[in-house]
Design a protein around this motif. Structure first.
Motif, PDB file in Angstrom:
ATOM      1  N   TYR A   1       9.370 -31.713  14.219  1.00  9.91           N
ATOM      2  CA  TYR A   1       8.178 -30.969  13.744  1.00  9.91           C
ATOM      3  C   TYR A   1       7.949 -29.805  14.454  1.00  9.91           C
ATOM      4  O   TYR A   1       6.887 -29.147  14.103  1.00  9.91           O
ATOM      5  N   ALA A   2       9.059 -29.295  14.901  1.00  9.53           N
ATOM      6  CA  ALA A   2       8.845 -28.001  15.836  1.00  9.53           C
ATOM      7  C   ALA A   2      10.057 -27.171  15.199  1.00  9.53           C
ATOM      8  O   ALA A   2      10.668 -27.356  14.037  1.00  9.53           O
ATOM      9  N   TRP A   3      10.273 -26.111  15.874  1.00 11.74           N
ATOM     10  CA  TRP A   3      11.452 -25.005  15.577  1.00 11.74           C
ATOM     11  C   TRP A   3      11.530 -24.619  13.893  1.00 11.74           C
ATOM     12  O   TRP A   3      12.189 -24.951  13.074  1.00 11.74           O
ATOM     13  N   LEU A   4      10.713 -23.606  13.755  1.00 10.96           N
ATOM     14  CA  LEU A   4      10.615 -22.806  12.525  1.00 10.96           C
ATOM     15  C   LEU A   4      11.557 -21.380  12.756  1.00 10.96           C
ATOM     16  O   LEU A   4      11.404 -20.952  14.205  1.00 10.96           O
ATOM     17  N   TYR A   5      12.066 -20.887  11.781  1.00  6.88           N
ATOM     18  CA  TYR A   5      12.991 -19.488  12.157  1.00  6.88           C
ATOM     19  C   TYR A   5      12.554 -18.804  10.758  1.00  6.88           C
ATOM     20  O   TYR A   5      12.057 -19.058   9.730  1.00  6.88           O
ATOM     21  N   ASN A   6      12.980 -17.450  11.077  1.00  3.99           N
ATOM     22  CA  ASN A   6      13.001 -16.426  10.101  1.00  3.99           C
ATOM     23  C   ASN A   6      11.725 -15.868   9.626  1.00  3.99           C
ATOM     24  O   ASN A   6      10.546 -15.771  10.341  1.00  3.99           O
ATOM     25  N   GLN A   7      11.465 -15.163   8.352  1.00  9.23           N
ATOM     26  CA  GLN A   7      10.521 -14.640   7.902  1.00  9.23           C
ATOM     27  C   GLN A   7       9.640 -15.642   7.205  1.00  9.23           C
ATOM     28  O   GLN A   7       9.945 -16.663   6.741  1.00  9.23           O
ATOM     29  N   TYR A   8       8.162 -15.144   7.206  1.00 10.42           N
ATOM     30  CA  TYR A   8       7.440 -15.998   6.323  1.00 10.42           C
ATOM     31  C   TYR A   8       7.910 -16.315   4.729  1.00 10.42           C
ATOM     32  O   TYR A   8       8.377 -15.537   4.188  1.00 10.42           O
ATOM     33  N   PRO A   9       7.810 -17.611   4.271  1.00  8.03           N
ATOM     34  CA  PRO A   9       7.121 -18.878   4.912  1.00  8.03           C
ATOM     35  C   PRO A   9       8.134 -19.625   5.806  1.00  8.03           C
ATOM     36  O   PRO A   9       7.939 -20.809   6.115  1.00  8.03           O
ATOM     37  N   PHE A  10       9.195 -19.130   6.400  1.00  4.18           N
ATOM     38  CA  PHE A  10       9.995 -19.783   7.603  1.00  4.18           C
ATOM     39  C   PHE A  10      10.893 -20.733   6.850  1.00  4.18           C
ATOM     40  O   PHE A  10      10.914 -21.174   5.682  1.00  4.18           O
ATOM     41  N   SER A  11      12.028 -20.997   7.540  1.00 10.43           N
ATOM     42  CA  SER A  11      12.960 -21.971   7.340  1.00 10.43           C
ATOM     43  C   SER A  11      13.225 -23.019   8.621  1.00 10.43           C
ATOM     44  O   SER A  11      12.929 -22.492   9.643  1.00 10.43           O
ATOM     45  N   ASN A  12      13.584 -24.052   8.278  1.00  3.92           N
ATOM     46  CA  ASN A  12      14.303 -24.828   9.241  1.00  3.92           C
ATOM     47  C   ASN A  12      15.738 -24.906   9.694  1.00  3.92           C
ATOM     48  O   ASN A  12      16.079 -25.514  10.646  1.00  3.92           O
ATOM     49  N   ASP A  13      16.249 -23.740   9.052  1.00  3.69           N
ATOM     50  CA  ASP A  13      17.515 -23.736   9.350  1.00  3.69           C
ATOM     51  C   ASP A  13      17.938 -22.461  10.298  1.00  3.69           C
ATOM     52  O   ASP A  13      17.524 -21.306  10.057  1.00  3.69           O
ATOM     53  N   PRO A  14      18.216 -22.885  11.488  1.00  2.00           N
ATOM     54  CA  PRO A  14      18.472 -21.672  12.480  1.00  2.00           C
ATOM     55  C   PRO A  14      19.787 -20.658  12.375  1.00  2.00           C
ATOM     56  O   PRO A  14      19.616 -19.628  12.645  1.00  2.00           O
ATOM     57  N   ASN A  15      20.348 -21.058  11.191  1.00  2.00           N
ATOM     58  CA  ASN A  15      21.749 -20.433  10.867  1.00  2.00           C
ATOM     59  C   ASN A  15      21.125 -19.478   9.399  1.00  2.00           C
ATOM     60  O   ASN A  15      22.294 -19.101   8.899  1.00  2.00           O
ATOM     61  N   ALA A  16      20.210 -19.367   8.977  1.00  2.00           N
ATOM     62  CA  ALA A  16      19.806 -18.782   7.792  1.00  2.00           C
ATOM     63  C   ALA A  16      19.735 -17.421   7.619  1.00  2.00           C
ATOM     64  O   ALA A  16      19.511 -16.742   8.665  1.00  2.00           O
ATOM     65  N   ASP A  17      20.313 -16.965   6.676  1.00  2.00           N
ATOM     66  CA  ASP A  17      20.098 -15.355   6.607  1.00  2.00           C
ATOM     67  C   ASP A  17      18.519 -15.123   6.231  1.00  2.00           C
ATOM     68  O   ASP A  17      17.738 -15.796   6.042  1.00  2.00           O
ATOM     69  N   LEU A  18      18.265 -13.713   6.096  1.00  2.00           N
ATOM     70  CA  LEU A  18      17.044 -13.189   5.984  1.00  2.00           C
ATOM     71  C   LEU A  18      16.241 -13.826   4.641  1.00  2.00           C
ATOM     72  O   LEU A  18      16.982 -13.884   3.646  1.00  2.00           O
ATOM     73  N   LEU A  19      15.333 -14.474   4.610  1.00  2.00           N
ATOM     74  CA  LEU A  19      14.547 -14.764   3.607  1.00  2.00           C
ATOM     75  C   LEU A  19      13.988 -13.903   2.667  1.00  2.00           C
ATOM     76  O   LEU A  19      14.152 -14.115   1.614  1.00  2.00           O
ATOM     77  N   HIS A  20      13.557 -12.633   3.377  1.00  2.00           N
ATOM     78  CA  HIS A  20      13.413 -11.400   2.447  1.00  2.00           C
ATOM     79  C   HIS A  20      14.134 -10.212   2.796  1.00  2.00           C
ATOM     80  O   HIS A  20      13.585  -9.296   3.565  1.00  2.00           O
ATOM     81  N   PRO A  21      15.162 -10.008   2.314  1.00  2.00           N
ATOM     82  CA  PRO A  21      15.940  -8.844   2.777  1.00  2.00           C
ATOM     83  C   PRO A  21      15.349  -7.674   2.511  1.00  2.00           C
ATOM     84  O   PRO A  21      15.856  -6.602   3.045  1.00  2.00           O
ATOM     85  N   ASP A  22      14.382  -7.467   1.843  1.00  2.00           N
ATOM     86  CA  ASP A  22      13.843  -6.163   1.254  1.00  2.00           C
ATOM     87  C   ASP A  22      12.391  -5.992   2.131  1.00  2.00           C
ATOM     88  O   ASP A  22      12.045  -4.946   1.873  1.00  2.00           O
ATOM     89  N   TRP A  23      12.354  -6.843   3.025  1.00  2.00           N
ATOM     90  CA  TRP A  23      11.023  -6.512   3.868  1.00  2.00           C
ATOM     91  C   TRP A  23      11.440  -5.656   5.153  1.00  2.00           C
ATOM     92  O   TRP A  23      12.550  -5.630   5.629  1.00  2.00           O
ATOM     93  N   TRP A  24      10.670  -5.140   5.678  1.00  2.89           N
ATOM     94  CA  TRP A  24      10.873  -4.170   6.846  1.00  2.89           C
ATOM     95  C   TRP A  24      11.119  -5.229   8.079  1.00  2.89           C
ATOM     96  O   TRP A  24      10.521  -6.172   8.345  1.00  2.89           O
ATOM     97  N   ILE A  25      12.004  -4.811   8.880  1.00  2.00           N
ATOM     98  CA  ILE A  25      12.677  -5.728   9.974  1.00  2.00           C
ATOM     99  C   ILE A  25      12.432  -4.602  11.335  1.00  2.00           C
ATOM    100  O   ILE A  25      12.935  -3.858  11.340  1.00  2.00           O
ATOM    101  N   THR A  26      11.594  -5.369  11.871  1.00  2.27           N
ATOM    102  CA  THR A  26      11.168  -4.375  13.194  1.00  2.27           C
ATOM    103  C   THR A  26      12.089  -4.246  14.143  1.00  2.27           C
ATOM    104  O   THR A  26      12.421  -3.114  14.452  1.00  2.27           O
ATOM    105  N   GLU A  27      13.075  -5.389  14.382  1.00  2.00           N
ATOM    106  CA  GLU A  27      13.885  -5.412  15.245  1.00  2.00           C
ATOM    107  C   GLU A  27      15.121  -4.394  15.139  1.00  2.00           C
ATOM    108  O   GLU A  27      15.801  -4.201  16.195  1.00  2.00           O
ATOM    109  N   CYS A  28      15.171  -4.082  13.699  1.00  2.00           N
ATOM    110  CA  CYS A  28      16.447  -3.071  13.451  1.00  2.00           C
ATOM    111  C   CYS A  28      15.936  -1.795  12.954  1.00  2.00           C
ATOM    112  O   CYS A  28      16.687  -0.958  12.529  1.00  2.00           O
ATOM    113  N   SER A  29      14.473  -1.665  12.943  1.00  2.00           N
ATOM    114  CA  SER A  29      13.957  -0.355  12.474  1.00  2.00           C
ATOM    115  C   SER A  29      14.505   0.053  10.768  1.00  2.00           C
ATOM    116  O   SER A  29      14.767   1.025  10.509  1.00  2.00           O
TER     117      SER A  29
END
Length: 668
Positions: free
Chosen positions: A144-172
């Motif tokens: 019941y723990a460990w969510l990943y990625n962008q809202y509304p999140f994923s249970n998959d730690p290996n998932a690609d971006l859920l929203h590739p068109d969103w602003w990604i702070t870590e890579c500017s």
């Protein structure tokens, strides 16, 4: 709000560097128990927050041969999501030992263990002993723990971006507009690490007895992090001899078969005969909503009566958009008139929600309930602990514990009036801990009083989105993790305007004010946000204490595209204490005004007022004005926090001032 290019490095998951390994101090039993409230000395929060039956002890204050991790307030790290921003990491064979401060026969352990490599969680044992006696086993889980990625999140730690068109702070960048698309570090933005388990010890132990938690040598978990232990003395089960007992209608207290229909039959019989429904001790499997109206349902106590269900996929989506159902007690839909005279008390609701689907009605309690009470429930692993859609009125929610939610702890959503939420304890919500959201139709006349909210993983401790004549009083809010504040007053999410009055009175916040990813700035412990409308109701912020603020104590802000459209006015701060700010006491990034009277501050890390207004930097000064009504004392290294030269609207804008870690709070 200006969104500038961001050069922040990707925030990695892991243990804070520099953790301290401690020699085992527990073998002699001489360790003195340290009891806290929200990881604070209880004297600092006296009279505020929920009155709870347990004693909180932070693992970092206990005897251990493990390693202390933290302090760290950086999102996506284990210490940041821990109460007090510290915890203890155990490897197999290590332990942490707590000395009981008072008699207890039950414990709650807040912990984290790793996810499975492909997501979905693992289980691992934890051994519990008292005074070196017989071992009791707890089975920990990260399912019941460990969510990943962008809202509304994923249970998959290996998932690609859920929203590739969103602003990604870590890579500017906006990845979809970048050639080649930037790589992200996986797992991307891991969060929601902690869960908790309860255990009845089987007998009552005395003050001074030692509870040892050991990650056994054969544990399949590479590490086990223990955040805290709550210990309490649980009373005998409540018995209601004359009642519609669910066992008489076929309910299974061993949880082997679904008891939903038995509950329905007991409720129908109770209504015909004017009896209460009684649910004796046991674990009951219920895999759908139980509809309640004009009925009283009592359990034997939340430690004894547990109603537990699976999340069930629906063959076709429900009219409300749900694609799953699950255990929950629901009033009738408001469109059908809602429910009345519902009284729920003394049981636990345990769901099976592991992913966030916003259309799903998989909440612990929901629907519309007027002239009703909810008391003494323990709710975990549902989407939202309690979610109410009005119109409805006169609901009183008291003395409940809501933990480990995928989304909000509690939400008054639309047309809830004259209702009270008091003495509730909320920990580890995946969104706002407590919220009033006036979407489409305003909430009115509601009060959140004497509640405790700890470690909301996303968003705010307490949020008010529009509404009329609202009171937020005597609450304790600590350790919001990311993209939120302890208290937010927001014109956003399609909410109706604030009207009448808003009273924010005698609350205490601790270690609040998080990092806002999109703006690349720190937020305030209390955050006023005019995104969709002006905020101009009569707002009084009185008697509040803002302790150990990560950035600002008070923030008033709009967003860059609407900064010339909306303002914040008619806000009055009085009799406030600010003990420690990483940056300023007040940060203004909006047009408008506020008054200040008897606002005392100390350990201020930057200039007292960071006034940017609407970023036009006019010769006439900032578009935000401060009124000094007297008695505003104290400050920091830069001098008085509210100096004459800052008034009424001197531009003192430093978009991202250096952060100075404040000292721990102390008696005023």
């Amino acid at each position: 709000m200006a969104v500038a290019a961001v050069t922040a490095v990707t925030l990695g998951l892991g243990v804070t560097l520099g953790g301290t390994a401690l020699a085992d101090r527990g073998a002699s039993g001489s360790s003195t128990p340290v009891v806290t409230r929200a990881a604070l000395d209880p004297s600092l929060v006296a009279g505020r927050g929920a009155a709870v039956g347990f004693a909180e002890q932070e693992a970092e204050n206990a005897a251990t041969n493990g390693t202390i991790i933290g302090p760290d307030r950086t999102a996506y790290t284990l210490p940041a999501e821990a109460s007090g921003r510290k915890a203890v990491k155990l490897t197999p064979g290590q332990h942490v030992e707590f000395t009981l401060p008072r008699a207890a026969n039950a414990i709650t352990v807040r912990y984290s263990i790793p996810d499975a490599p492909g997501g979905g969680g693992i289980t691992a044992p934890l051994t519990v002993t008292v005074n070196g006696g017989a071992k009791k086993a707890m089975t920990l889980t990260s399912q019941y723990a460990w969510l990943y990625n962008q809202y509304p999140f994923s249970n998959d730690p290996n998932a690609d971006l859920l929203h590739p068109d969103w602003w990604i702070t870590e890579c500017s960048c906006v990845p979809a507009a970048t050639t080649p698309a930037p790589a992200i570090t996986k797992p991307f933005r891991p969060n929601h690490f902690y869960d908790e388990q309860r255990l009845l010890l089987g007998k009552t132990y005395r003050p001074g007895d030692r509870v040892r938690l050991t990650a056994p040598a054969g544990s399949g978990a590479a590490w086990t992090v223990i955040d805290l232990l709550d210990s309490e003395l649980v009373g005998a089960p409540h018995v209601r001899p004359v009642a519609a007992n669910v066992l008489a209608f076929g309910a299974d207290p061993l949880g082997r078969r679904d008891s939903a229909s038995a509950f329905d039959k007991a409720i129908a019989f109770a209504r015909r005969t004017h009896l209460k429904v009684y649910i004796p001790p046991g674990t009951y499997q219920v895999n759908r909503h139980i509809i309640v109206d004009d009925v009283t349902i009592e359990g034997a106590g939340s430690w004894y009566t547990i109603i537990k269900g699976h999340e069930v996929a629906l063959g076709t989506p429900a009219p409300d958009g749900s694609v799953h159902t699950g255990v929950g007690f629901y009033g009738k839909d408001a469109s059908a008139g809602g429910s009345h005279d519902v009284h729920l008390s003394g049981f636990a609701i345990e769901g099976d929600v592991r992913e966030r689907i916003d259309t799903d009605q998989v909440n612990g309690v929901g629907g519309a309930m007027s002239d009703s009470t909810i008391e003494g429930l323990h709710i975990r692993h549902t989407k939202v602990g309690m979610w109410f859609d009005g119109p409805m009125t006169n609901l009183r929610i008291t003395g409940n514990v809501i933990v480990d939610q995928i989304a909000d702890g509690l939400n008054f959503h639309t047309a809830v009036t004259n209702s009270v939420v008091a003495d509730n304890f909320v920990r580890n919500s995946g969104d706002d801990g407590l919220a009033m959201w006036s979407e489409k139709t305003a909430n009115a006349g509601n009060t959140f009083d004497h509640n405790t909210v700890q470690t909301p993983v996303l968003a705010n401790g307490i949020a008010v989105y529009g509404g009329t004549d609202t009171t937020i009083s005597n609450n304790l809010v600590a350790d919001p993790i990311r993209e939120g504040s302890a208290i937010q007053v927001g014109s956003r999410f399609g909410a109706e305007a604030f009207t009448g009055h808003l009273r924010i009175i005698d609350n205490t916040t601790a270690r609040a004010g998080t990092y806002e990813l999109n703006w690349n700035i720190g937020l305030g412990a209390i955050w006023f946000y005019a995104l969709e409308k002006d905020i101009d109701a009569d707002i009084q912020v009185t008697g509040d204490h803002f302790l150990d603020n990560t950035y600002n104590a008070i923030m008033l802000v709009s967003d860059w595209p609407v900064k010339d459209l909306y303002s914040i006015t008619n806000v009055h701060f009085k009799d406030i204490r600010v003990d420690g700010t990483g940056t300023s006491v007040v940060s203004a990034r909006v047009a408008g005004s506020a008054s200040f009277e008897n606002v005392d501050a100390r350990n201020v890390g930057a200039v007292g007022v960071n006034n940017c207004g609407t970023f036009h930097f006019t010769p006439a000064g900032s578009e935000f004005s401060l009124t000094d009504l007297g008695g505003n004392d104290g400050g920091g290294a830069t001098g008085p926090w509210l100096a004459p030269w800052e008034l009424p609207n001197t531009i003192t804008c430093d978009d991202r001032p250096p952060v100075v870690a404040p000292p721990a709070p102390s008696p005023w």
